[in-house]
Design an enzyme around this catalytic site. Sequence first.
Site, PDB file in Angstrom:
ATOM      1  N   GLY A   8       3.242 -22.384  -7.427  1.00  0.00           N
ATOM      2  CA  GLY A   8       4.293 -21.416  -7.134  1.00  0.00           C
ATOM      3  C   GLY A   8       5.456 -22.006  -6.367  1.00  0.00           C
ATOM      4  O   GLY A   8       5.752 -21.567  -5.262  1.00  0.00           O
ATOM      5  N   GLY A  10       8.518 -21.672  -5.594  1.00  0.00           N
ATOM      6  CA  GLY A  10       9.725 -20.861  -5.461  1.00  0.00           C
ATOM      7  C   GLY A  10      10.568 -21.379  -4.322  1.00  0.00           C
ATOM      8  O   GLY A  10      10.638 -22.590  -4.088  1.00  0.00           O
ATOM      9  N   VAL A  12      10.324 -21.286  -0.910  1.00  0.00           N
ATOM     10  CA  VAL A  12       9.611 -22.053   0.110  1.00  0.00           C
ATOM     11  C   VAL A  12       8.728 -23.120  -0.529  1.00  0.00           C
ATOM     12  O   VAL A  12       8.743 -24.282  -0.120  1.00  0.00           O
ATOM     13  CB  VAL A  12       8.778 -21.122   1.010  1.00  0.00           C
ATOM     14  CG1 VAL A  12       7.877 -21.924   1.940  1.00  0.00           C
ATOM     15  CG2 VAL A  12       9.697 -20.208   1.817  1.00  0.00           C
ATOM     16  N   GLY A  13       7.961 -22.755  -1.545  1.00  0.00           N
ATOM     17  CA  GLY A  13       7.078 -23.721  -2.181  1.00  0.00           C
ATOM     18  C   GLY A  13       7.825 -24.900  -2.773  1.00  0.00           C
ATOM     19  O   GLY A  13       7.394 -26.053  -2.657  1.00  0.00           O
ATOM     20  N   ALA A 124      14.641 -20.051   3.174  1.00  0.00           N
ATOM     21  CA  ALA A 124      15.062 -20.768   1.972  1.00  0.00           C
ATOM     22  C   ALA A 124      15.306 -19.768   0.858  1.00  0.00           C
ATOM     23  O   ALA A 124      14.691 -18.703   0.817  1.00  0.00           O
ATOM     24  CB  ALA A 124      14.002 -21.788   1.556  1.00  0.00           C
ATOM     25  N   LYS A 175       4.540 -13.354  13.101  1.00  0.00           N
ATOM     26  CA  LYS A 175       5.357 -13.561  11.903  1.00  0.00           C
ATOM     27  C   LYS A 175       5.454 -12.274  11.096  1.00  0.00           C
ATOM     28  O   LYS A 175       6.509 -11.967  10.514  1.00  0.00           O
ATOM     29  CB  LYS A 175       4.762 -14.689  11.056  1.00  0.00           C
ATOM     30  CG  LYS A 175       5.513 -14.935   9.741  1.00  0.00           C
ATOM     31  CD  LYS A 175       6.941 -15.414   9.994  1.00  0.00           C
ATOM     32  CE  LYS A 175       7.797 -15.385   8.734  1.00  0.00           C
ATOM     33  NZ  LYS A 175       7.186 -15.973   7.547  1.00  0.00           N
ATOM     34  N   SER A 244      12.921 -12.785   1.363  1.00  0.00           N
ATOM     35  CA  SER A 244      12.376 -12.747   0.000  1.00  0.00           C
ATOM     36  C   SER A 244      12.211 -11.325  -0.524  1.00  0.00           C
ATOM     37  O   SER A 244      12.358 -11.086  -1.729  1.00  0.00           O
ATOM     38  CB  SER A 244      11.040 -13.495  -0.063  1.00  0.00           C
ATOM     39  OG  SER A 244      10.074 -12.890   0.773  1.00  0.00           O
TER      40      SER A 244
END
Length: 290
Positions: A8, A10, A12-13, A124, A175, A244
């Site tokens: 995945g 995306g 961040v990944g 990100a 978080k 996101s």
Amino acid sequence: MTSIAVIGPGAVGGTLAAWLAQKPDHVVTVCVRTPFEALAVETPEGAISATPRVATSPESLAPVDWVLVTTKTYDTDATWTWLDALVGPQTRVAILRNGVEHVAPFVGKIAAERLVPAVVDIPAERSAPGRMLQRRNGWIKVPVGPAGEAFAALFAHTPIELHVVEDFVTEAWKKLALNCAGAVNALVLKPAGIAHDEGAAQVMRSLVRECVAVGRAEGADLSDDLPDQVIAGYRAADPGSVNSLHADRAAGRAMELDARNGVIVRRGAAHGIATPANAMVVALLNAAAL
């Protein structure tokens, strides 16, 4: 050599995959639906790029040393298609997701000592497959222990801060406090700068207060001023930063609403704690997606 697969890639990944690939002895594979030729990330340190192996099917894959799961929580079933091919007897699996239920879907299927839940704060955004903007170096927090320390070592060559923490439950709920407030951005379709509007900020504080109450019931050590800390963080951020949940709603994609706000409602109900603000935003965003 250390073999690493990122499921995945995306916003961040993909950013993490690009940073991991900067180390020559890391052999990185990205597991994707939509193929691309290379990773390109604009970071606070400048532009970086990488050409990892791009896999669109698990059929030709073999077990690796590390798997990083960076898919959305609602994609867990699809993630197993990849994990079945990538996980061997010694493979460690890091779960980098929103929410506080990181390992629950994997317990009993992967040995507990090889699972590493991770809390990530790396703002990100993805503009296209393989192309990301990283707005801040950010940080990742993992539980203390051999697996957590080994995970942190993977990023020693990067500017991303890695913290191995004793009280992971508290860090995960902190978080979540930040994430749950982001539902306001998704509702009004405005980026982080909306927190300068006091009316919007008050709604954010209400969401976070409920998160604090439920988190404490779950064993997290959360301060009374956490709602104000969250607002201060939003106001200090790049005003154009898009979380996101906001990005997914704007693009018409499925939203990770249950992991960010629904979990507060669910866990609150289990403890007899009312969470009307979070219940309201869940209902409104679900209705908006119809």
